[in-house]
Design an enzyme around this catalytic site. Structure first.
Site, PDB file in Angstrom:
ATOM      1  N   GLU A 202       0.847  -1.199   0.000  1.00  0.00           N
ATOM      2  CA  GLU A 202       0.000   0.000   0.000  1.00  0.00           C
ATOM      3  C   GLU A 202       0.873   1.237   0.000  1.00  0.00           C
ATOM      4  O   GLU A 202       1.940   1.233   0.607  1.00  0.00           O
ATOM      5  CB  GLU A 202      -0.843   0.046   1.292  1.00  0.00           C
ATOM      6  CG  GLU A 202      -2.118  -0.770   1.257  1.00  0.00           C
ATOM      7  CD  GLU A 202      -2.941  -0.623   2.539  1.00  0.00           C
ATOM      8  OE1 GLU A 202      -3.970  -1.276   2.629  1.00  0.00           O
ATOM      9  OE2 GLU A 202      -2.538   0.157   3.430  1.00  0.00           O
ATOM     10  N   HIS A 237       0.590   0.632  18.433  1.00  0.00           N
ATOM     11  CA  HIS A 237      -0.662  -0.032  18.053  1.00  0.00           C
ATOM     12  C   HIS A 237      -1.544  -0.397  19.244  1.00  0.00           C
ATOM     13  O   HIS A 237      -2.481  -1.177  19.124  1.00  0.00           O
ATOM     14  CB  HIS A 237      -0.384  -1.256  17.176  1.00  0.00           C
ATOM     15  CG  HIS A 237       0.480  -0.921  16.004  1.00  0.00           C
ATOM     16  ND1 HIS A 237       0.103   0.012  15.069  1.00  0.00           N
ATOM     17  CD2 HIS A 237       1.714  -1.341  15.640  1.00  0.00           C
ATOM     18  CE1 HIS A 237       1.058   0.142  14.173  1.00  0.00           C
ATOM     19  NE2 HIS A 237       2.053  -0.661  14.499  1.00  0.00           N
ATOM     20  N   ARG A 294     -16.103  -7.633  15.544  1.00  0.00           N
ATOM     21  CA  ARG A 294     -16.364  -7.889  16.961  1.00  0.00           C
ATOM     22  C   ARG A 294     -16.835  -6.603  17.636  1.00  0.00           C
ATOM     23  O   ARG A 294     -16.776  -5.527  17.054  1.00  0.00           O
ATOM     24  CB  ARG A 294     -15.071  -8.335  17.631  1.00  0.00           C
ATOM     25  CG  ARG A 294     -13.972  -7.265  17.487  1.00  0.00           C
ATOM     26  CD  ARG A 294     -12.767  -7.480  18.364  1.00  0.00           C
ATOM     27  NE  ARG A 294     -11.940  -6.286  18.402  1.00  0.00           N
ATOM     28  CZ  ARG A 294     -11.024  -5.957  17.518  1.00  0.00           C
ATOM     29  NH1 ARG A 294     -10.792  -6.724  16.476  1.00  0.00           N
ATOM     30  NH2 ARG A 294     -10.338  -4.827  17.636  1.00  0.00           N
TER      31      ARG A 294
HETATM   32  C1  MV4 Z   1      -0.967   2.231   7.383  1.00  0.00           C
HETATM   33  C2  MV4 Z   1      -0.396   3.464   7.769  1.00  0.00           C
HETATM   34  C3  MV4 Z   1      -0.045   4.326   6.761  1.00  0.00           C
HETATM   35  N1  MV4 Z   1      -0.243   3.989   5.458  1.00  0.00           N
HETATM   36  N2  MV4 Z   1      -1.145   1.945   6.083  1.00  0.00           N
HETATM   37  C4  MV4 Z   1      -1.093   0.281  11.699  1.00  0.00           C
HETATM   38  C5  MV4 Z   1      -1.989  -0.785  12.226  1.00  0.00           C
HETATM   39  C6  MV4 Z   1      -2.621  -1.410  11.053  1.00  0.00           C
HETATM   40  N3  MV4 Z   1      -4.007  -1.673  11.316  1.00  0.00           N
HETATM   41  C7  MV4 Z   1      -2.430  -0.466   9.943  1.00  0.00           C
HETATM   42  N4  MV4 Z   1      -1.543   0.568  10.408  1.00  0.00           N
HETATM   43  C8  MV4 Z   1      -1.154   1.547   9.591  1.00  0.00           C
HETATM   44  N5  MV4 Z   1      -1.345   1.318   8.274  1.00  0.00           N
HETATM   45  C9  MV4 Z   1      -0.781   2.807   5.155  1.00  0.00           C
HETATM   46  N6  MV4 Z   1      -0.944   2.499   3.886  1.00  0.00           N
HETATM   47  C10 MV4 Z   1      -0.236   3.718   9.114  1.00  0.00           C
HETATM   48  C11 MV4 Z   1      -0.602   2.766  10.037  1.00  0.00           C
HETATM   49  C12 MV4 Z   1      -0.373   3.119  11.392  1.00  0.00           C
HETATM   50  C13 MV4 Z   1      -1.447   3.297  12.274  1.00  0.00           C
HETATM   51  C14 MV4 Z   1      -2.761   3.094  11.904  1.00  0.00           C
HETATM   52  C15 MV4 Z   1      -3.793   3.275  12.788  1.00  0.00           C
HETATM   53  C16 MV4 Z   1      -3.519   3.671  14.083  1.00  0.00           C
HETATM   54  C17 MV4 Z   1      -2.229   3.866  14.475  1.00  0.00           C
HETATM   55  C18 MV4 Z   1      -1.179   3.681  13.585  1.00  0.00           C
HETATM   56  C19 MV4 Z   1       0.133   3.872  14.016  1.00  0.00           C
HETATM   57  C20 MV4 Z   1       1.163   3.689  13.143  1.00  0.00           C
HETATM   58  C21 MV4 Z   1       0.912   3.290  11.834  1.00  0.00           C
END
Ligand code: MV4
Length: 501
Positions: A202, A237, A294
């Protein structure tokens, strides 16, 4: 339609009690299951019946599908509520419930499978017209393919495990030269964590907000959303604070994203309570991230602003009832914030703090709710999550909610173990948080201000210790108090007597 009269709660801690509270209001009998480490846990005492299911490690108790089913059948439970974590998103468990004729309070196993596979989830949502983060259509088949895709969409990108979610099996690639090693690392981590090494790519969203929409869908094709939750305040996270409405949200964006969330639920014929997670960038572009099938930890803030008991709705949906409200019936009233209280040392790299709760005094008063499970004398088991309580406040405005949260955190006294309370107080006093100026990097960006630099914070503990000594003194040494204690005991017996009728 099948009426549910008895629910087994396949969980522990605050969420087990949370679910049972609603059951009691609905005159539904509750069944607790517990591990050897949880004999003295409050969910065991709260339930109408409780059964030991195995040793302390989750694998041998809360994750033992057949043992839990055996208990459910033997005690005559009609349904199982899985809470969050443990078996809540385990398709095999949902399937086995179905086979045994026990209602699984959650979506069908095929939906759990589909949404658990992040590549499939992306595909389904993209086809349904919901924006997904730009990236690969399916799993990448080779490192050469990865490289050509990255040349196309440009760095930075994220390599993610299809079986992942919640941050596991993720790799950030800032430079084309890192691609091969990142793909290999993500693959091997995914293989060992999930037994599935499929990965996808992504575009990396630099400073996103994590905003999720709560949805409810019944078995008759009706689906609504219950607005958003802003969950960007997290560390590695692990969420720390959630609020609704999101300070970033506009009325227009809320309507658009809410519609997308409902479409997402309908696209997979979802049933029950679910959450659509989005990343939102600073230009208010939103992208589907994943769906959680959930009830979530942070569900109470949604309950507070909408007035809807989400567990009650889950049960009614599981019984086959139609949703009793439409989208137009739902409004977001005021502002709610949740702080997660962890038994950990925020000033020592957030190390889990095991031990016995010595003294606990929880906040009360207007607009305050605590969902917890620990009590004085309770020893927190080391085997499970370190979250011991959730503090939820409501205010007419965001400002009122923040002020109320500060007040409630001030009232929250726990000794015996270290907690995240002080850290949460610092966040409630942080200018960027107060201004609603934060994204998923909030904690790292504000580290300086969030570190303990106020030596007087510890004075508070002295006050509790002094008060407790005073309390012990009165309890043990005064003859007058001894007499009162005896009188209270006989009244207690009377109350027990009445309760049996
Ligand atoms: C991402 C992102 C930036 N760009 N995807 C972290 C947990 C997982 N569910 C997906 N996550 C992320 N995916 C793209 N393409 C940044 C994160 C991310 C994040 C997302 C939600 C809440 C906190 C976070 C902390 C760091 C990175």
């Amino acid at each position: 339609m099948s009426q549910i009269n008895k629910i087994l709660v396949a969980n522990r801690g605050e969420i087990a009690i949370r679910v049972m509270r609603t059951c009691r209001e609905l005159d539904i009998e509750t069944v607790a299951v517990y591990s050897e480490a949880d004999r003295t846990s409050l969910h065991v005492r709260y339930a109408h019946e409780a059964y030991l299911i195995g040793k302390a490690p989750s694998n041998e108790s809360y994750l033992n599908i057949e043992k839990i089913l055996e208990v459910a059948k033997n005690c005559g439970a009609d349904a199982i509520h899985p809470g969050y974590g443990f078996l809540s998103e385990n398709a095999k468990f949902a399937q086995r419930c179905l086979e045994e004729g026990i209602i699984f309070i959650g979506p069908n196993p095929d939906v759990i499978v589909k949404m658990g596979d992040k590549i499939q989830a992306r595909e389904v949502m993209s086809k349904a017209g919901i924006p997904v983060v730009p990236g690969t259509d399916g799993a990448i088949t080779s490192e050469e393919e990865a490289l050509s895709i990255i040349k196309e969409i440009g760095v930075p990108v994220m390599i993610k495990a299809s079986a992942g979610g919640g941050g596991k099996g993720m790799r950030l690639v800032k430079n084309e030269s890192e691609v091969v090693s990142a793909v290999r690392a993500a693959r091997s981590e995914a293989k060992s964590s999930f037994g599935d090494d499929s990965v996808y790519i992504e575009k990396y969203i630099t400073s996103p907000h994590h905003i999720e929409f709560q949805i409810l869908a019944d078995q008759h094709g009706n689906a609504v959303h219950l607005f958003e939750r802003e969950c960007s305040v997290q560390r590695r996270h692990q969420k720390m604070i959630e609020e609704t409405p999101s300070p970033l949200m506009t009325e227009e964006l809320r309507e658009t994203m809410g519609k997308a969330a409902v479409e997402a639920a309908k696209a997979v014929k979802y049933t029950g309570a679910g959450t659509i997670e989005f990343l939102v960038d600073n230009d208010l572009n939103y992208y589907f991230l994943e769906m959680n099938t959930r009830l979530q930890v942070e569900h109470p803030i949604t309950e507070r602003v909408t007035g809807v008991d989400l567990v009650k709705q889950q049960i009614k949906i599981a019984e086959g009832q139609e949703l009793e409200f439409t989208q137009d019936d739902l409004i977001q009233k005021g502002h709610a914030i949740e702080c997660r209280i962890y038994a950990e040392d925020s000033d020592n790299n957030f190390m889990p703090s095991a031990g016995k709760i010595y003294k606990i005094s929880e906040p009360l008063g207007l607009g305050v709710r605590t969902d917890g499970y620990v009590y004085e004398g309770y020893e927190i088991p080391i085997f499970y999550d370190s979250m011991i309580s959730k503090l939820i406040v409501w205010g007419k405005t965001r400002d009122e909610a923040i002020r109320r949260m500060r007040r409630a955190l001030y009232e929250y006294k726990i000794t015996g173990v270290k907690t995240s309370i002080k850290f949460l107080e610092r966040i409630m006093n942080n200018k960027n948080f107060i201004d609603g100026n934060y994204d998923t990097h909030f904690i790292e960006k504000n580290q300086e201000q969030l570190l303990n630099n106020d030596s007087c914070e510890d004075c508070d503990d002295m006050v509790i210790i002094a008060a407790f000594i005073d309390y012990l003194d009165k309890l043990g040494n005064s003859e007058k108090n001894q007499k009162e204690f005896t009188a209270a005991q006989s009244r207690w017996k009377k109350i027990q007597f009445i309760n049996h009728f």
